[in-house]
Design an enzyme around this catalytic site. Structure first.
Site, PDB file in Angstrom:
ATOM      1  N   GLY A   1     -12.279  -1.156 -11.983  1.00 10.78           N
ATOM      2  CA  GLY A   1     -12.040  -1.582 -10.599  1.00 10.78           C
ATOM      3  C   GLY A   1     -13.031  -0.948  -9.635  1.00 10.78           C
ATOM      4  O   GLY A   1     -12.669  -0.523  -8.540  1.00 10.78           O
ATOM      5  N   ALA A   2     -14.298  -0.899 -10.054  1.00 14.18           N
ATOM      6  CA  ALA A   2     -15.301  -0.134  -9.297  1.00 14.18           C
ATOM      7  C   ALA A   2     -16.037  -0.966  -8.256  1.00 14.18           C
ATOM      8  O   ALA A   2     -16.910  -0.443  -7.568  1.00 14.18           O
ATOM      9  CB  ALA A   2     -16.306   0.481 -10.274  1.00 14.18           C
ATOM     10  N   SER A   3     -15.674  -2.249  -8.104  1.00 19.13           N
ATOM     11  CA  SER A   3     -16.488  -3.095  -7.224  1.00 19.13           C
ATOM     12  C   SER A   3     -16.133  -2.953  -5.758  1.00 19.13           C
ATOM     13  O   SER A   3     -16.893  -3.385  -4.887  1.00 19.13           O
ATOM     14  CB  SER A   3     -16.353  -4.564  -7.652  1.00 19.13           C
ATOM     15  OG  SER A   3     -15.003  -4.977  -7.610  1.00 19.13           O
TER      16      SER A   3
ATOM     17  N   ASN B   1      -8.435   2.740 -12.727  1.00 20.23           N
ATOM     18  CA  ASN B   1      -8.228   2.503 -11.299  1.00 20.23           C
ATOM     19  C   ASN B   1      -7.951   1.030 -10.987  1.00 20.23           C
ATOM     20  O   ASN B   1      -7.334   0.716  -9.988  1.00 20.23           O
ATOM     21  CB  ASN B   1      -9.494   2.996 -10.560  1.00 20.23           C
ATOM     22  CG  ASN B   1      -9.581   2.519  -9.135  1.00 20.23           C
ATOM     23  OD1 ASN B   1      -8.972   3.087  -8.245  1.00 20.23           O
ATOM     24  ND2 ASN B   1     -10.342   1.445  -8.910  1.00 20.23           N
TER      25      ASN B   1
ATOM     26  N   SER C   1       0.512   6.367  -7.640  1.00 21.43           N
ATOM     27  CA  SER C   1       0.879   5.912  -6.298  1.00 21.43           C
ATOM     28  C   SER C   1       2.189   6.588  -5.913  1.00 21.43           C
ATOM     29  O   SER C   1       2.919   7.088  -6.783  1.00 21.43           O
ATOM     30  CB  SER C   1       1.080   4.390  -6.350  1.00 21.43           C
ATOM     31  OG  SER C   1       1.888   3.943  -5.291  1.00 21.43           O
TER      32      SER C   1
ATOM     33  N   TYR D   1       4.641  -3.725  -8.655  1.00 26.08           N
ATOM     34  CA  TYR D   1       3.750  -2.566  -8.504  1.00 26.08           C
ATOM     35  C   TYR D   1       4.514  -1.273  -8.781  1.00 26.08           C
ATOM     36  O   TYR D   1       3.991  -0.362  -9.422  1.00 26.08           O
ATOM     37  CB  TYR D   1       3.185  -2.582  -7.080  1.00 26.08           C
ATOM     38  CG  TYR D   1       2.116  -1.567  -6.795  1.00 26.08           C
ATOM     39  CD1 TYR D   1       0.802  -1.792  -7.199  1.00 26.08           C
ATOM     40  CD2 TYR D   1       2.403  -0.399  -6.093  1.00 26.08           C
ATOM     41  CE1 TYR D   1      -0.192  -0.863  -6.920  1.00 26.08           C
ATOM     42  CE2 TYR D   1       1.420   0.527  -5.807  1.00 26.08           C
ATOM     43  CZ  TYR D   1       0.116   0.291  -6.215  1.00 26.08           C
ATOM     44  OH  TYR D   1      -0.861   1.207  -5.934  1.00 26.08           O
TER      45      TYR D   1
ATOM     46  N   LYS E   1       3.360   1.166 -11.703  1.00 33.55           N
ATOM     47  CA  LYS E   1       2.878   2.532 -11.469  1.00 33.55           C
ATOM     48  C   LYS E   1       3.786   3.570 -12.127  1.00 33.55           C
ATOM     49  O   LYS E   1       3.306   4.633 -12.537  1.00 33.55           O
ATOM     50  CB  LYS E   1       2.735   2.791  -9.965  1.00 33.55           C
ATOM     51  CG  LYS E   1       1.540   2.082  -9.336  1.00 33.55           C
ATOM     52  CD  LYS E   1       0.224   2.472  -9.990  1.00 33.55           C
ATOM     53  CE  LYS E   1      -0.991   2.086  -9.170  1.00 33.55           C
ATOM     54  NZ  LYS E   1      -2.260   2.269  -9.904  1.00 33.55           N
TER      55      LYS E   1
HETATM   56  N1  LIG Z   1      -5.601   2.065  -1.508  1.00 34.00           N
HETATM   57  C1  LIG Z   1      -4.595   2.922  -1.577  1.00 34.00           C
HETATM   58  O1  LIG Z   1      -4.217   3.566  -0.588  1.00 34.00           O
HETATM   59  C2  LIG Z   1      -3.883   3.150  -2.869  1.00 34.00           C
HETATM   60  C3  LIG Z   1      -2.734   3.958  -2.873  1.00 34.00           C
HETATM   61  C4  LIG Z   1      -2.094   4.231  -4.086  1.00 34.00           C
HETATM   62  C5  LIG Z   1      -2.638   3.728  -5.260  1.00 34.00           C
HETATM   63  N2  LIG Z   1      -3.756   2.932  -5.224  1.00 34.00           N
HETATM   64  C6  LIG Z   1      -4.292   2.448  -6.487  1.00 34.00           C
HETATM   65  O2  LIG Z   1      -5.692   2.719  -6.505  1.00 34.00           O
HETATM   66  C7  LIG Z   1      -6.361   1.724  -7.290  1.00 34.00           C
HETATM   67  C8  LIG Z   1      -7.455   1.072  -6.461  1.00 34.00           C
HETATM   68  O3  LIG Z   1      -6.852   0.533  -5.310  1.00 34.00           O
HETATM   69  P1  LIG Z   1      -7.701  -0.161  -4.150  1.00 34.00           P
HETATM   70  O4  LIG Z   1      -6.879  -0.055  -2.935  1.00 34.00           O
HETATM   71  O5  LIG Z   1      -9.095   0.322  -4.167  1.00 34.00           O
HETATM   72  O6  LIG Z   1      -7.636  -1.690  -4.683  1.00 34.00           O
HETATM   73  P2  LIG Z   1      -8.562  -2.941  -4.365  1.00 34.00           P
HETATM   74  O7  LIG Z   1      -9.252  -2.706  -3.083  1.00 34.00           O
HETATM   75  O8  LIG Z   1      -7.703  -4.145  -4.487  1.00 34.00           O
HETATM   76  O9  LIG Z   1      -9.633  -2.938  -5.585  1.00 34.00           O
HETATM   77  C9  LIG Z   1      -9.169  -3.228  -6.889  1.00 34.00           C
HETATM   78  C10 LIG Z   1     -10.332  -3.236  -7.870  1.00 34.00           C
HETATM   79  O10 LIG Z   1      -9.813  -3.521  -9.170  1.00 34.00           O
HETATM   80  C11 LIG Z   1     -10.530  -4.613  -9.742  1.00 34.00           C
HETATM   81  N3  LIG Z   1      -9.613  -5.306 -10.657  1.00 34.00           N
HETATM   82  C12 LIG Z   1      -8.418  -5.883 -10.385  1.00 34.00           C
HETATM   83  N4  LIG Z   1      -7.873  -6.419 -11.499  1.00 34.00           N
HETATM   84  C13 LIG Z   1      -8.755  -6.164 -12.512  1.00 34.00           C
HETATM   85  C14 LIG Z   1      -8.770  -6.472 -13.898  1.00 34.00           C
HETATM   86  N5  LIG Z   1      -7.782  -7.168 -14.489  1.00 34.00           N
HETATM   87  N6  LIG Z   1      -9.827  -6.055 -14.635  1.00 34.00           N
HETATM   88  C15 LIG Z   1     -10.839  -5.364 -14.069  1.00 34.00           C
HETATM   89  N7  LIG Z   1     -10.881  -5.055 -12.761  1.00 34.00           N
HETATM   90  C16 LIG Z   1      -9.846  -5.455 -11.991  1.00 34.00           C
HETATM   91  C17 LIG Z   1     -11.008  -5.421  -8.547  1.00 34.00           C
HETATM   92  O11 LIG Z   1     -12.145  -6.216  -8.819  1.00 34.00           O
HETATM   93  P3  LIG Z   1     -12.012  -7.744  -9.393  1.00 34.00           P
HETATM   94  O12 LIG Z   1     -10.947  -8.409  -8.581  1.00 34.00           O
HETATM   95  O13 LIG Z   1     -13.368  -8.326  -9.247  1.00 34.00           O
HETATM   96  O14 LIG Z   1     -11.624  -7.579 -10.835  1.00 34.00           O
HETATM   97  C18 LIG Z   1     -11.383  -4.286  -7.602  1.00 34.00           C
HETATM   98  O15 LIG Z   1     -12.650  -3.761  -7.966  1.00 34.00           O
HETATM   99  C19 LIG Z   1      -5.265   0.767  -7.747  1.00 34.00           C
HETATM  100  O16 LIG Z   1      -4.792   1.163  -9.020  1.00 34.00           O
HETATM  101  C20 LIG Z   1      -4.186   0.958  -6.713  1.00 34.00           C
HETATM  102  O17 LIG Z   1      -2.934   0.607  -7.212  1.00 34.00           O
HETATM  103  C21 LIG Z   1      -4.366   2.622  -4.056  1.00 34.00           C
END
Ligand SMILES: NC(=O)c1ccc[n+]([C@@H]2O[C@H](COP(=O)([O-])OP(=O)(O)OC[C@H]3O[C@@H](n4cnc5c(N)ncnc54)[C@H](OP(=O)(O)O)[C@@H]3O)[C@@H](O)[C@H]2O)c1
Length: 259
Positions: free
Chosen positions: A4-6, A82, A136, A149, A153
């Site tokens: 999920g690095a994009s 991630n 989370s 979710y 998690k």
């Molecule tokens: N942001 C927060 O405050 C927060 C808080 C608690 C936990 N988290 C956790 O942190 C992580 C990242 O969150 P974020 O907020 O950065 O999310 P985000 O902005 O939605 O980014 C998610 C990333 O995951 C990739 N992805 C999704 N499904 C995938 C799959 N099946 N295979 C490969 N790549 C996949 C997406 O790219 P593609 O769609 O191109 O695949 C994207 O790069 C998640 O696990 C989220 O639950 C985030």
């Protein structure tokens, strides 16, 4: 290797780890956005990056991606699970679309399972490696609007504990790292964060995971730590006991037969 690095946290992690001198392989499904992100990270840090388009829920895709990463960058020292989705429709569980619900669970749990089963055997062979599963607040507390979710998690956190326990005695360790509330496309899509401004700086997440990679937080293997609340210096000095920061049933007191 960061899944999920994009965009969002994964992209911040790629940049922060590359800036600290690590070669970083980023995975995501959307190839163009991933490639652009990894190119930008390389340009900004002078570090080595690799973009590998892969769906973490697809077994063949993960196996192929890990093969490419190992061939291009060598053994994987740090795996960060991630990638993942959030409930698209913020409704109670009985109103949820079952397919989207399951896709959410699968993205976190099956995704981590598939990377773990592909990467960890090599870590065990080398007796060296760190796995971070991104947790989370909903790992330990359900939210009615995000039931998939919450299940995902919590399941992922249990997977971390199973993994860490099975790895005891080796120099391979697994951690739950909750990132706080980081401003990303995911949080921007969530009703519960509308108007929220007190975002966790992504650097707080990076510094915890970099410390894990450096072996500075090994005593927290199998346990939950949280960026933005936990202080790295304090964590380094503490030795958690019993089930500290682990998922357990809370009992009703001394008379509880389940205590
Ligand atoms: N942001 C927060 O405050 C927060 C808080 C608690 C936990 N988290 C956790 O942190 C992580 C990242 O969150 P974020 O907020 O950065 O999310 P985000 O902005 O939605 O980014 C998610 C990333 O995951 C990739 N992805 C999704 N499904 C995938 C799959 N099946 N295979 C490969 N790549 C996949 C997406 O790219 P593609 O769609 O191109 O695949 C994207 O790069 C998640 O696990 C989220 O639950 C985030």
């Amino acid at each position: 290797m960061v899944t999920g690095a994009s965009t969002g946290i994964g992209r911040h992690l790629a940049e922060g780890l590359a800036a600290r001198g690590m070669a970083v392989a980023g995975l995501a499904r959307g190839e163009e956005r991933l490639r652009t992100a990894m190119d930008e990270v390389a340009a900004a840090t002078g570090g080595r990056t690799l973009a590998v388009a892969a769906d973490v829920t697809d077994r063949a895709s993960v196996e192929e991606a890990v093969g490419v990463v190992r061939a291009e960058l060598g053994p994987i020292a740090l795996l960060v699970n991630n990638a993942g989705l959030i409930d698209e429709f913020e409704v109670p569980v009985w109103e949820a679309d079952p397919d989207q619900w399951w896709d959410v669970v699968s993205s976190h749990v099956r995704g981590a399972l598939l990377t773990v089963r592909t990467v960890v055997p090599w870590m065990v062979l080398r007796n060296s490696g760190r796995i971070v599963n991104i947790a989370s607040g909903m790992s330990t507390r359900a939210n009615p609007d995000y039931s998939a979710y919450s299940v995902a998690k919590t399941g992922l956190m249990r997977l971390t504990e199973s993994l860490a326990t099975a790895l005891e005695g080796s120099d391979v360790r697994a951690f739950d790292v909750a990132p706080g509330v980081v401003d990303t496309p995911m949080t921007r899509s969530m009703h519960m964060w509308e108007g929220f401004t007190d975002w966790t700086p992504p650097e707080r997440v990076v510094e915890l995971i970099a410390a894990i990679a450096a072996g500075e937080l090994d005593q927290w293997s199998g346990r939950f730590i949280r960026a933005g609340k936990d202080d790295l210096d304090v964590l380094c000095t503490l030795a958690p006991d019993d089930a500290d920061r682990q998922l357990r049933l809370h009992t009703y007191g001394g008379d509880d037969p389940l205590g």
